[in-house]
Design a protein around this motif. Structure first.
Motif, short mmCIF file in Angstrom:
data_model
loop_
_atom_site.label_atom_id
_atom_site.label_comp_id
_atom_site.label_asym_id
_atom_site.label_seq_id
_atom_site.Cartn_x
_atom_site.Cartn_y
_atom_site.Cartn_z
N LYS A 89 28.72 38.12 24.80
CA LYS A 89 29.19 36.95 24.48
C LYS A 89 28.25 35.87 24.76
CE LYS A 89 31.59 34.66 27.89
NZ LYS A 89 31.18 34.01 29.07
N HIS B 205 33.15 41.70 29.30
CA HIS B 205 33.07 42.78 30.48
C HIS B 205 34.19 42.96 31.32
CE1 HIS B 205 32.23 39.13 32.79
NE2 HIS B 205 32.23 39.89 33.85
N TYR B 206 35.18 42.23 31.18
CA TYR B 206 36.58 42.41 32.13
C TYR B 206 37.24 43.66 31.90
CZ TYR B 206 36.55 38.25 35.03
OH TYR B 206 36.33 37.54 36.04
N LYS C 105 36.22 46.74 33.65
CA LYS C 105 36.35 46.64 35.07
C LYS C 105 37.43 47.75 35.25
CE LYS C 105 35.57 41.69 35.86
NZ LYS C 105 34.34 41.87 36.99
N GLU D 161 36.61 31.42 41.04
CA GLU D 161 35.28 31.66 41.47
C GLU D 161 34.75 30.62 42.53
OE1 GLU D 161 32.72 33.41 38.17
OE2 GLU D 161 33.53 31.68 37.52
N ARG E 273 22.97 27.76 35.16
CA ARG E 273 23.27 27.97 33.60
C ARG E 273 23.82 26.43 32.92
NH1 ARG E 273 28.24 31.03 33.88
NH2 ARG E 273 27.90 32.07 32.07
N ASP F 86 34.40 29.31 28.37
CA ASP F 86 33.77 30.56 29.05
C ASP F 86 34.82 31.55 29.64
OD1 ASP F 86 31.36 31.38 30.45
OD2 ASP F 86 32.09 30.48 32.18
N HIS G 26 37.96 36.32 28.52
CA HIS G 26 38.59 37.26 29.77
C HIS G 26 39.89 37.03 30.18
CE1 HIS G 26 34.29 37.59 30.20
NE2 HIS G 26 34.07 36.66 30.93
N LYS H 216 35.82 27.10 38.72
CA LYS H 216 34.36 27.19 39.43
C LYS H 216 34.91 26.35 40.83
CE LYS H 216 31.89 28.91 36.10
NZ LYS H 216 31.65 30.33 36.38
N ARG I 34 36.94 33.59 45.99
CA ARG I 34 36.88 34.41 44.54
C ARG I 34 37.99 35.36 44.65
NH1 ARG I 34 33.38 39.50 43.21
NH2 ARG I 34 33.24 39.37 41.04
N GLN J 117 39.83 41.50 41.45
CA GLN J 117 38.40 41.51 42.24
C GLN J 117 38.77 40.33 43.29
OE1 GLN J 117 35.76 41.19 39.43
NE2 GLN J 117 35.96 38.95 39.13
C1 BG6 Z 1 31.30 35.23 32.69
C2 BG6 Z 1 31.22 33.93 32.87
O1 BG6 Z 1 31.56 35.78 30.98
O2 BG6 Z 1 31.99 35.65 33.54
C3 BG6 Z 1 30.81 33.43 33.95
O3 BG6 Z 1 30.06 33.27 31.77
C4 BG6 Z 1 31.49 33.96 35.07
O4 BG6 Z 1 30.82 31.80 34.08
C5 BG6 Z 1 31.53 35.40 34.83
O5 BG6 Z 1 31.00 33.47 36.30
C6 BG6 Z 1 32.59 35.89 35.91
O6 BG6 Z 1 32.53 37.20 35.75
P1 BG6 Z 1 32.94 38.29 37.13
O7 BG6 Z 1 32.65 39.64 36.61
O8 BG6 Z 1 32.17 37.71 38.17
O9 BG6 Z 1 34.43 38.00 37.37
#
Ligand code: BG6
Length: 479
Positions: A142, A172-173, A176, A210, A217, A229, A234, A328, A333, A366
Protein backbone atom coordinates in the motif's frame (compact mmCIF):
# COMPACT_ATOMS: atom_id res chain seq x y z
CA UNK A 1 0.62 -21.46 -9.22
CA UNK A 2 1.69 -23.92 -6.57
CA UNK A 3 5.42 -23.58 -6.67
CA UNK A 4 7.80 -22.17 -4.13
CA UNK A 5 9.71 -19.30 -5.66
CA UNK A 6 13.47 -19.61 -5.70
CA UNK A 7 14.01 -15.92 -6.43
CA UNK A 8 12.64 -12.95 -4.52
CA UNK A 9 13.14 -9.50 -6.02
CA UNK A 10 12.60 -6.58 -3.64
CA UNK A 11 11.95 -3.14 -5.09
CA UNK A 12 12.48 -0.39 -2.51
CA UNK A 13 15.18 -2.55 -0.93
CA UNK A 14 16.78 0.35 0.91
CA UNK A 15 13.49 1.84 2.13
CA UNK A 16 12.01 2.05 5.56
CA UNK A 17 9.69 -0.97 5.15
CA UNK A 18 12.56 -3.14 3.90
CA UNK A 19 14.68 -2.20 6.89
CA UNK A 20 12.03 -2.40 9.57
CA UNK A 21 9.91 -5.30 8.34
CA UNK A 22 10.96 -7.15 5.19
CA UNK A 23 14.59 -7.95 5.95
CA UNK A 24 13.93 -8.85 9.60
CA UNK A 25 10.98 -11.05 8.55
CA UNK A 26 12.99 -12.85 5.89
CA UNK A 27 15.82 -13.35 8.35
CA UNK A 28 13.45 -14.79 10.96
CA UNK A 29 11.95 -17.20 8.42
CA UNK A 30 15.40 -18.27 7.34
CA UNK A 31 16.57 -18.76 10.91
CA UNK A 32 13.64 -21.13 11.46
CA UNK A 33 14.46 -23.08 8.31
CA UNK A 34 11.32 -21.94 6.51
CA UNK A 35 12.93 -20.55 3.36
CA UNK A 36 13.90 -22.91 0.55
CA UNK A 37 17.67 -23.44 0.71
CA UNK A 38 18.03 -22.17 -2.87
CA UNK A 39 15.98 -18.98 -2.40
CA UNK A 40 18.04 -15.99 -3.55
CA UNK A 41 16.95 -12.47 -2.62
CA UNK A 42 17.82 -9.61 -4.96
CA UNK A 43 17.34 -6.07 -3.69
CA UNK A 44 16.97 -3.11 -5.97
CA UNK A 45 16.64 0.63 -5.43
CA UNK A 46 18.09 3.82 -6.82
CA UNK A 47 21.19 4.00 -4.57
CA UNK A 48 24.46 2.76 -5.99
CA UNK A 49 25.66 -0.17 -3.89
CA UNK A 50 27.60 -3.34 -4.46
CA UNK A 51 26.36 -6.71 -3.19
CA UNK A 52 28.75 -6.42 -0.27
CA UNK A 53 27.56 -2.93 0.62
CA UNK A 54 23.95 -4.07 0.52
CA UNK A 55 24.74 -6.97 2.81
CA UNK A 56 26.28 -4.52 5.27
CA UNK A 57 23.23 -2.32 4.93
CA UNK A 58 20.99 -5.32 5.61
CA UNK A 59 23.10 -6.39 8.59
CA UNK A 60 22.75 -2.91 10.12
CA UNK A 61 18.97 -3.04 9.60
CA UNK A 62 18.76 -6.47 11.25
CA UNK A 63 20.85 -5.35 14.19
CA UNK A 64 18.63 -2.33 14.62
CA UNK A 65 15.19 -3.84 14.11
CA UNK A 66 15.31 -7.52 15.05
CA UNK A 67 14.14 -8.15 18.60
CA UNK A 68 17.05 -9.36 20.70
CA UNK A 69 15.52 -12.81 21.20
CA UNK A 70 15.32 -13.40 17.46
CA UNK A 71 18.85 -12.43 16.49
CA UNK A 72 21.20 -15.18 15.50
CA UNK A 73 23.89 -16.02 13.01
CA UNK A 74 23.41 -13.68 10.09
CA UNK A 75 26.08 -14.80 7.66
CA UNK A 76 24.01 -17.47 5.92
CA UNK A 77 21.05 -15.19 5.48
CA UNK A 78 23.19 -12.32 4.20
CA UNK A 79 24.70 -14.68 1.62
CA UNK A 80 21.28 -15.03 0.04
CA UNK A 81 21.25 -11.29 -0.68
CA UNK A 82 22.52 -9.41 -3.70
CA UNK A 83 21.79 -5.95 -5.02
CA UNK A 84 21.27 -4.19 -8.32
CA UNK A 85 20.95 -0.39 -8.53
CA UNK A 86 18.10 0.74 -10.79
CA UNK A 87 16.32 3.88 -11.85
CA UNK A 88 12.88 2.32 -12.06
CA UNK A 89 11.51 5.12 -14.23
CA UNK A 90 13.56 4.35 -17.36
CA UNK A 91 13.74 1.12 -19.30
CA UNK A 92 17.53 1.08 -19.23
CA UNK A 93 18.76 -1.01 -16.41
CA UNK A 94 16.03 -3.67 -16.40
CA UNK A 95 18.12 -6.05 -18.53
CA UNK A 96 20.91 -5.80 -15.98
CA UNK A 97 18.37 -6.42 -13.26
CA UNK A 98 17.12 -9.52 -15.10
CA UNK A 99 20.70 -10.72 -15.43
CA UNK A 100 21.18 -10.27 -11.69
CA UNK A 101 18.00 -12.23 -10.96
CA UNK A 102 19.24 -14.99 -13.26
CA UNK A 103 17.04 -17.86 -14.39
CA UNK A 104 14.78 -19.09 -11.63
CA UNK A 105 14.42 -22.86 -11.46
CA UNK A 106 10.85 -22.72 -10.20
CA UNK A 107 9.69 -19.12 -10.09
CA UNK A 108 10.19 -15.51 -9.10
CA UNK A 109 8.29 -13.43 -6.54
CA UNK A 110 8.54 -9.65 -6.91
CA UNK A 111 7.72 -7.31 -4.03
CA UNK A 112 7.04 -3.66 -4.93
CA UNK A 113 7.58 -1.51 -1.89
CA UNK A 114 7.92 1.76 -3.74
CA UNK A 115 5.83 4.86 -4.37
CA UNK A 116 2.74 3.88 -6.40
CA UNK A 117 3.80 6.40 -9.06
CA UNK A 118 6.62 3.95 -9.87
CA UNK A 119 4.33 0.92 -10.29
CA UNK A 120 3.45 1.69 -13.94
CA UNK A 121 7.04 2.31 -15.15
CA UNK A 122 8.29 -0.66 -13.12
CA UNK A 123 5.81 -3.03 -14.73
CA UNK A 124 6.85 -1.79 -18.17
CA UNK A 125 10.50 -2.25 -17.31
CA UNK A 126 9.89 -5.77 -16.01
CA UNK A 127 7.96 -6.63 -19.17
CA UNK A 128 10.75 -5.32 -21.38
CA UNK A 129 13.26 -7.51 -19.56
CA UNK A 130 11.12 -10.66 -19.66
CA UNK A 131 10.43 -10.61 -15.91
CA UNK A 132 6.65 -11.04 -16.07
CA UNK A 133 6.38 -14.65 -17.31
CA UNK A 134 4.03 -17.32 -16.05
CA UNK A 135 6.13 -18.19 -13.05
CA UNK A 136 6.37 -14.64 -11.76
CA UNK A 137 4.20 -13.35 -8.90
CA UNK A 138 3.73 -9.66 -8.19
CA UNK A 139 3.23 -8.35 -4.68
CA UNK A 140 2.11 -4.75 -4.10
CA UNK A 141 2.44 -2.75 -0.91
CA UNK A 142 0.00 0.00 0.00
CA UNK A 143 -0.96 2.72 -0.73
CA UNK A 144 -2.71 1.39 -3.81
CA UNK A 145 -3.95 4.74 -5.03
CA UNK A 146 -5.58 7.66 -3.32
CA UNK A 147 -9.11 7.05 -4.60
CA UNK A 148 -11.02 4.63 -6.79
CA UNK A 149 -9.82 6.18 -10.05
CA UNK A 150 -6.12 6.13 -9.16
CA UNK A 151 -6.45 2.65 -7.69
CA UNK A 152 -8.03 1.42 -10.95
CA UNK A 153 -5.14 3.00 -12.85
CA UNK A 154 -2.62 1.08 -10.75
CA UNK A 155 -4.62 -2.13 -10.99
CA UNK A 156 -4.91 -1.74 -14.78
CA UNK A 157 -1.18 -1.16 -15.13
CA UNK A 158 -0.44 -4.30 -13.12
CA UNK A 159 -3.15 -6.31 -14.88
CA UNK A 160 -1.50 -5.50 -18.22
CA UNK A 161 1.32 -7.82 -17.21
CA UNK A 162 -0.08 -10.10 -14.48
CA UNK A 163 -3.37 -11.99 -14.18
CA UNK A 164 -5.20 -11.56 -10.87
CA UNK A 165 -4.13 -15.00 -9.64
CA UNK A 166 -0.52 -13.82 -9.70
CA UNK A 167 -1.12 -10.47 -7.95
CA UNK A 168 -0.65 -10.28 -4.18
CA UNK A 169 -1.91 -7.03 -2.61
CA UNK A 170 -0.70 -6.60 0.95
CA UNK A 171 -2.86 -5.49 3.82
CA UNK A 172 -0.53 -6.29 6.67
CA UNK A 173 -3.44 -6.54 9.14
CA UNK A 174 -4.40 -9.81 7.44
CA UNK A 175 -0.99 -11.19 8.37
CA UNK A 176 -1.56 -10.59 12.07
CA UNK A 177 -2.10 -13.78 14.02
CA UNK A 178 -5.00 -12.40 16.03
CA UNK A 179 -6.79 -11.21 12.90
CA UNK A 180 -6.66 -14.74 11.53
CA UNK A 181 -7.77 -15.97 14.91
CA UNK A 182 -10.98 -14.09 14.37
CA UNK A 183 -11.79 -16.65 11.69
CA UNK A 184 -10.98 -19.50 14.05
CA UNK A 185 -13.15 -17.96 16.74
CA UNK A 186 -16.10 -17.55 14.38
CA UNK A 187 -15.83 -20.69 12.32
CA UNK A 188 -14.14 -23.27 14.53
CA UNK A 189 -16.60 -22.87 17.42
CA UNK A 190 -20.26 -23.77 17.34
CA UNK A 191 -21.46 -21.26 19.91
CA UNK A 192 -20.90 -17.94 18.19
CA UNK A 193 -22.23 -18.38 14.69
CA UNK A 194 -25.90 -18.95 15.61
CA UNK A 195 -25.81 -15.66 17.55
CA UNK A 196 -23.73 -13.72 15.03
CA UNK A 197 -26.51 -11.67 13.48
CA UNK A 198 -28.91 -8.77 13.90
CA UNK A 199 -31.24 -10.78 16.13
CA UNK A 200 -28.58 -11.20 18.81
CA UNK A 201 -25.98 -8.50 18.26
CA UNK A 202 -26.74 -4.93 19.26
CA UNK A 203 -23.71 -3.31 17.68
CA UNK A 204 -20.06 -3.82 16.79
CA UNK A 205 -17.16 -1.50 17.60
CA UNK A 206 -13.80 -1.55 15.86
CA UNK A 207 -11.08 0.64 17.32
CA UNK A 208 -7.57 1.09 15.98
CA UNK A 209 -5.91 3.62 18.27
CA UNK A 210 -2.26 4.62 17.99
CA UNK A 211 -0.13 6.75 20.27
CA UNK A 212 2.30 7.74 17.52
CA UNK A 213 1.99 10.94 15.51
CA UNK A 214 3.40 11.68 12.08
CA UNK A 215 6.58 9.58 12.54
CA UNK A 216 8.41 11.60 9.89
CA UNK A 217 5.93 10.59 7.16
CA UNK A 218 4.87 14.20 6.74
CA UNK A 219 4.12 14.40 3.03
CA UNK A 220 2.53 10.99 2.73
CA UNK A 221 0.28 11.31 5.75
CA UNK A 222 -0.88 14.82 5.09
CA UNK A 223 -2.06 13.72 1.65
CA UNK A 224 -3.77 10.62 3.03
CA UNK A 225 -5.39 11.28 6.41
CA UNK A 226 -6.85 8.67 8.72
CA UNK A 227 -9.66 7.49 6.47
CA UNK A 228 -7.39 6.61 3.58
CA UNK A 229 -4.45 5.48 5.70
CA UNK A 230 -6.36 3.18 8.05
CA UNK A 231 -10.07 2.85 7.29
CA UNK A 232 -9.95 2.17 3.55
CA UNK A 233 -7.75 -0.86 4.09
CA UNK A 234 -7.13 -2.27 7.56
CA UNK A 235 -10.39 -1.35 9.26
CA UNK A 236 -12.59 -2.39 6.36
CA UNK A 237 -10.77 -5.70 6.19
CA UNK A 238 -11.44 -6.23 9.91
CA UNK A 239 -15.08 -5.30 9.37
CA UNK A 240 -15.34 -7.71 6.45
CA UNK A 241 -13.93 -10.58 8.52
CA UNK A 242 -16.38 -9.86 11.32
CA UNK A 243 -19.39 -9.53 9.03
CA UNK A 244 -18.82 -12.09 6.28
CA UNK A 245 -20.83 -15.26 5.79
CA UNK A 246 -18.99 -18.51 6.54
CA UNK A 247 -16.86 -19.36 3.52
CA UNK A 248 -17.11 -22.98 2.41
CA UNK A 249 -13.32 -23.41 2.60
CA UNK A 250 -10.35 -21.55 3.94
CA UNK A 251 -8.93 -20.69 0.56
CA UNK A 252 -8.30 -17.55 -1.43
CA UNK A 253 -11.41 -17.67 -3.59
CA UNK A 254 -13.91 -18.67 -0.92
CA UNK A 255 -12.69 -16.20 1.72
CA UNK A 256 -12.38 -13.27 -0.65
CA UNK A 257 -15.74 -13.98 -2.28
CA UNK A 258 -17.38 -13.61 1.11
CA UNK A 259 -15.44 -10.50 2.13
CA UNK A 260 -16.24 -8.64 -1.05
CA UNK A 261 -19.98 -9.27 -0.59
CA UNK A 262 -19.77 -7.44 2.75
CA UNK A 263 -17.76 -4.57 1.30
CA UNK A 264 -20.30 -4.15 -1.46
CA UNK A 265 -23.14 -4.17 1.06
CA UNK A 266 -21.73 -1.22 3.02
CA UNK A 267 -24.33 1.52 3.14
CA UNK A 268 -23.16 4.93 1.87
CA UNK A 269 -22.49 7.10 4.92
CA UNK A 270 -23.87 10.61 5.49
CA UNK A 271 -21.36 13.17 6.85
CA UNK A 272 -23.47 13.41 10.03
CA UNK A 273 -22.56 9.77 10.75
CA UNK A 274 -18.86 10.63 10.81
CA UNK A 275 -16.56 12.70 13.00
CA UNK A 276 -13.11 13.85 11.99
CA UNK A 277 -10.42 15.27 14.22
CA UNK A 278 -6.87 16.59 14.24
CA UNK A 279 -4.66 16.47 17.32
CA UNK A 280 -3.24 19.45 19.10
CA UNK A 281 -0.37 19.47 21.59
CA UNK A 282 -0.97 17.31 24.63
CA UNK A 283 0.59 14.46 26.54
CA UNK A 284 0.71 10.73 25.97
CA UNK A 285 1.44 8.61 29.00
CA UNK A 286 2.99 11.59 30.72
CA UNK A 287 5.14 12.77 27.81
CA UNK A 288 4.40 16.10 26.15
CA UNK A 289 3.87 15.85 22.40
CA UNK A 290 3.38 18.58 19.80
CA UNK A 291 0.24 19.15 17.77
CA UNK A 292 -0.18 17.90 14.21
CA UNK A 293 0.10 21.43 12.82
CA UNK A 294 3.36 21.91 14.72
CA UNK A 295 4.79 18.59 13.49
CA UNK A 296 3.73 19.46 9.98
CA UNK A 297 4.95 23.05 10.19
CA UNK A 298 1.75 24.46 8.70
CA UNK A 299 -2.03 24.41 8.98
CA UNK A 300 -3.78 21.51 7.36
CA UNK A 301 -7.27 20.09 6.93
CA UNK A 302 -6.10 16.49 7.11
CA UNK A 303 -7.86 14.31 9.68
CA UNK A 304 -5.72 12.34 12.11
CA UNK A 305 -8.82 10.82 13.69
CA UNK A 306 -12.03 9.53 12.21
CA UNK A 307 -15.09 7.87 13.67
CA UNK A 308 -17.80 6.42 11.45
CA UNK A 309 -21.13 4.79 12.11
CA UNK A 310 -21.40 2.23 9.35
CA UNK A 311 -24.04 -0.32 8.32
CA UNK A 312 -23.86 -3.48 6.31
CA UNK A 313 -27.11 -3.60 4.42
CA UNK A 314 -27.83 -7.28 4.16
CA UNK A 315 -30.11 -9.80 5.83
CA UNK A 316 -27.69 -10.78 8.59
CA UNK A 317 -26.77 -7.27 9.70
CA UNK A 318 -29.99 -5.34 9.16
CA UNK A 319 -30.02 -2.41 11.59
CA UNK A 320 -26.76 -3.29 13.40
CA UNK A 321 -24.41 -0.29 13.61
CA UNK A 322 -20.69 -0.84 13.19
CA UNK A 323 -18.88 1.97 15.00
CA UNK A 324 -15.39 2.44 13.62
CA UNK A 325 -12.76 4.78 15.00
CA UNK A 326 -9.08 5.24 14.44
CA UNK A 327 -6.68 7.98 15.40
CA UNK A 328 -3.12 9.04 15.99
CA UNK A 329 -2.01 10.34 19.40
CA UNK A 330 -4.67 8.47 21.34
CA UNK A 331 -4.12 7.70 25.04
CA UNK A 332 -2.97 4.13 24.32
CA UNK A 333 -2.16 1.79 21.47
CA UNK A 334 -5.01 -0.63 21.06
CA UNK A 335 -6.68 -2.49 18.23
CA UNK A 336 -9.81 -4.31 19.25
CA UNK A 337 -13.15 -5.52 18.05
CA UNK A 338 -16.11 -5.41 20.40
CA UNK A 339 -19.19 -7.50 19.72
CA UNK A 340 -21.97 -6.19 21.92
CA UNK A 341 -24.68 -8.79 22.20
CA UNK A 342 -28.32 -7.91 22.77
CA UNK A 343 -30.12 -8.21 26.13
CA UNK A 344 -31.84 -11.48 27.00
CA UNK A 345 -35.43 -11.31 25.75
CA UNK A 346 -36.87 -11.57 29.25
CA UNK A 347 -35.26 -11.29 32.66
CA UNK A 348 -36.51 -13.85 35.15
CA UNK A 349 -34.60 -11.95 37.85
CA UNK A 350 -36.34 -8.63 37.37
CA UNK A 351 -38.78 -9.11 40.22
CA UNK A 352 -35.82 -9.95 42.47
CA UNK A 353 -34.13 -6.61 41.94
CA UNK A 354 -31.30 -7.87 39.75
CA UNK A 355 -30.03 -5.78 36.86
CA UNK A 356 -28.58 -7.39 33.78
CA UNK A 357 -25.87 -6.39 31.39
CA UNK A 358 -25.82 -7.89 27.93
CA UNK A 359 -22.91 -10.18 27.02
CA UNK A 360 -19.93 -8.69 25.30
CA UNK A 361 -17.11 -10.28 23.36
CA UNK A 362 -13.91 -8.24 23.12
CA UNK A 363 -11.30 -9.45 20.67
CA UNK A 364 -8.03 -7.72 21.47
CA UNK A 365 -5.77 -7.70 18.44
CA UNK A 366 -2.87 -5.63 19.73
CA UNK A 367 -0.89 -4.96 21.80
CA UNK A 368 -2.62 -7.55 24.02
CA UNK A 369 -3.91 -10.62 22.25
CA UNK A 370 -6.89 -11.41 24.42
CA UNK A 371 -10.35 -12.73 23.92
CA UNK A 372 -12.73 -11.72 26.67
CA UNK A 373 -16.33 -12.77 26.91
CA UNK A 374 -18.30 -11.04 29.63
CA UNK A 375 -20.95 -13.23 31.21
CA UNK A 376 -23.51 -12.52 33.89
CA UNK A 377 -23.00 -14.40 37.14
CA UNK A 378 -24.66 -14.35 40.52
CA UNK A 379 -22.82 -12.55 43.29
CA UNK A 380 -22.40 -15.17 46.04
CA UNK A 381 -24.72 -14.67 49.01
CA UNK A 382 -28.00 -15.66 50.56
CA UNK A 383 -29.93 -13.06 48.57
CA UNK A 384 -32.23 -12.02 51.44
CA UNK A 385 -32.37 -8.54 49.93
CA UNK A 386 -32.69 -9.61 46.35
CA UNK A 387 -30.50 -11.34 43.81
CA UNK A 388 -27.40 -9.55 42.71
CA UNK A 389 -25.90 -10.31 39.33
CA UNK A 390 -22.62 -9.06 37.99
CA UNK A 391 -20.79 -9.20 34.70
CA UNK A 392 -17.61 -11.31 34.98
CA UNK A 393 -14.99 -11.84 32.29
CA UNK A 394 -14.10 -15.17 30.75
CA UNK A 395 -10.64 -14.27 29.63
CA UNK A 396 -8.25 -16.01 27.25
CA UNK A 397 -4.82 -14.44 26.98
CA UNK A 398 -3.48 -15.93 23.77
CA UNK A 399 0.22 -15.74 24.78
CA UNK A 400 -0.62 -17.81 27.89
CA UNK A 401 -2.81 -20.26 26.01
CA UNK A 402 -0.04 -20.82 23.46
CA UNK A 403 3.02 -20.08 25.52
CA UNK A 404 5.41 -22.23 23.48
CA UNK A 405 4.46 -20.76 20.10
CA UNK A 406 6.69 -18.27 18.28
CA UNK A 407 4.93 -14.91 17.90
CA UNK A 408 5.54 -13.84 14.33
CA UNK A 409 5.05 -10.41 12.83
CA UNK A 410 2.60 -10.06 9.97
CA UNK A 411 5.21 -9.76 7.24
CA UNK A 412 6.78 -13.12 8.08
CA UNK A 413 3.51 -14.84 7.31
CA UNK A 414 2.78 -12.73 4.25
CA UNK A 415 6.24 -13.07 2.70
CA UNK A 416 6.12 -16.83 3.15
CA UNK A 417 2.64 -17.01 1.61
CA UNK A 418 3.90 -14.91 -1.31
CA UNK A 419 6.92 -17.12 -1.90
CA UNK A 420 4.70 -20.21 -1.68
CA UNK A 421 1.87 -18.70 -3.73
CA UNK A 422 -1.07 -18.64 -1.28
CA UNK A 423 -3.32 -15.62 -1.92
CA UNK A 424 -5.81 -16.18 0.92
CA UNK A 425 -4.44 -13.36 3.07
CA UNK A 426 -3.96 -10.93 0.20
CA UNK A 427 -6.59 -8.49 -1.03
CA UNK A 428 -8.30 -9.04 -4.36
CA UNK A 429 -8.92 -6.23 -6.83
CA UNK A 430 -12.70 -6.22 -6.36
CA UNK A 431 -12.24 -5.82 -2.59
CA UNK A 432 -9.89 -2.86 -2.96
CA UNK A 433 -12.26 -1.20 -5.36
CA UNK A 434 -15.33 -1.71 -3.17
CA UNK A 435 -13.33 -0.23 -0.27
CA UNK A 436 -12.40 2.83 -2.29
CA UNK A 437 -15.90 3.34 -3.56
CA UNK A 438 -17.26 3.56 -0.03
CA UNK A 439 -14.44 5.79 1.23
CA UNK A 440 -14.58 8.09 -1.80
CA UNK A 441 -18.27 8.73 -1.18
CA UNK A 442 -17.58 9.68 2.45
CA UNK A 443 -14.82 12.05 1.40
CA UNK A 444 -17.05 13.57 -1.27
CA UNK A 445 -19.68 14.20 1.44
CA UNK A 446 -17.09 15.96 3.61
CA UNK A 447 -16.08 18.12 0.69
CA UNK A 448 -19.64 18.98 -0.31
CA UNK A 449 -20.50 19.98 3.28
CA UNK A 450 -17.20 21.76 3.85
CA UNK A 451 -16.38 19.55 6.80
CA UNK A 452 -12.99 20.11 8.39
CA UNK A 453 -11.56 18.19 11.34
CA UNK A 454 -12.35 19.28 14.89
CA UNK A 455 -9.36 19.57 17.15
CA UNK A 456 -8.61 17.15 19.98
CA UNK A 457 -5.89 17.12 22.57
CA UNK A 458 -3.17 14.53 22.00
CA UNK A 459 -3.68 11.83 24.59
CA UNK A 460 -7.48 11.99 24.42
CA UNK A 461 -9.93 9.71 22.60
CA UNK A 462 -10.61 12.23 19.85
CA UNK A 463 -13.12 15.08 19.59
CA UNK A 464 -16.08 14.93 21.98
CA UNK A 465 -18.34 14.64 18.94
CA UNK A 466 -16.99 11.12 18.49
CA UNK A 467 -18.30 10.19 21.91
CA UNK A 468 -21.62 11.81 21.03
CA UNK A 469 -21.79 9.85 17.75
CA UNK A 470 -22.12 6.64 19.75
CA UNK A 471 -23.89 8.08 22.79
CA UNK A 472 -26.86 9.35 20.90
CA UNK A 473 -27.60 5.68 20.21
CA UNK A 474 -27.07 4.86 23.87
CA UNK A 475 -23.68 3.28 23.09
CA UNK A 476 -20.44 3.89 24.97
CA UNK A 477 -17.10 3.30 23.28
CA UNK A 478 -15.22 0.49 24.96
CA UNK A 479 -12.10 1.81 26.69
C1 BG6 B 1 0.01 1.55 8.27
C2 BG6 B 1 -0.31 3.02 8.32
O1 BG6 B 1 -0.64 0.94 7.19
O2 BG6 B 1 -0.42 0.93 9.47
C3 BG6 B 1 0.34 3.67 9.52
O3 BG6 B 1 0.16 3.64 7.13
C4 BG6 B 1 -0.03 2.93 10.80
O4 BG6 B 1 -0.04 5.04 9.64
C5 BG6 B 1 0.23 1.44 10.63
O5 BG6 B 1 0.76 3.45 11.85
C6 BG6 B 1 -0.31 0.68 11.82
O6 BG6 B 1 0.10 -0.65 11.75
P1 BG6 B 1 0.26 -1.52 13.07
O7 BG6 B 1 0.61 -2.88 12.57
O8 BG6 B 1 1.33 -0.86 13.89
O9 BG6 B 1 -1.07 -1.46 13.74
Amino acid sequence: MSFTADRLLLFGATGDLAQRMLLPSLFALDADGLLAPDLKIVGTARSQMTDGEYRNFARAALEKYLPADRRGRMAEFLNRLSYQPLDATTLEGYDDLAAKVGTPQRGLAIFLSTAPSLFGPTIKGLQSAGLTGETVRMCLEKPLGTDLASSCEINDAVAAAFPEDRIFRIDHYLGKETVQNLLALRFANIMFEPLWNAAHIDHVQITVAETVGLEGRVAFYDDAGAIRDMVQNHMLQLLALVAMEPPAHFDATAVRDEKVKVLRALRPVEPAQTVTGQYRAGAIQGNAVPGYDEELGKDSDTETFVAIKAHVDNWRWKGVPFYLRTGKRMPKRVTEIVIQFACVPHSIFEGKGATMQPNRLVIGIQPEENITLSLMAKVPGLDREGIRLRSVPLNIAMPDAFSGAVRRIAYERLLLDLVEGDQTLFVRRDEVEAQWEWVDAIRAGWKADDITPKTYTAGSWGPSAAIALAERDGVTWHE
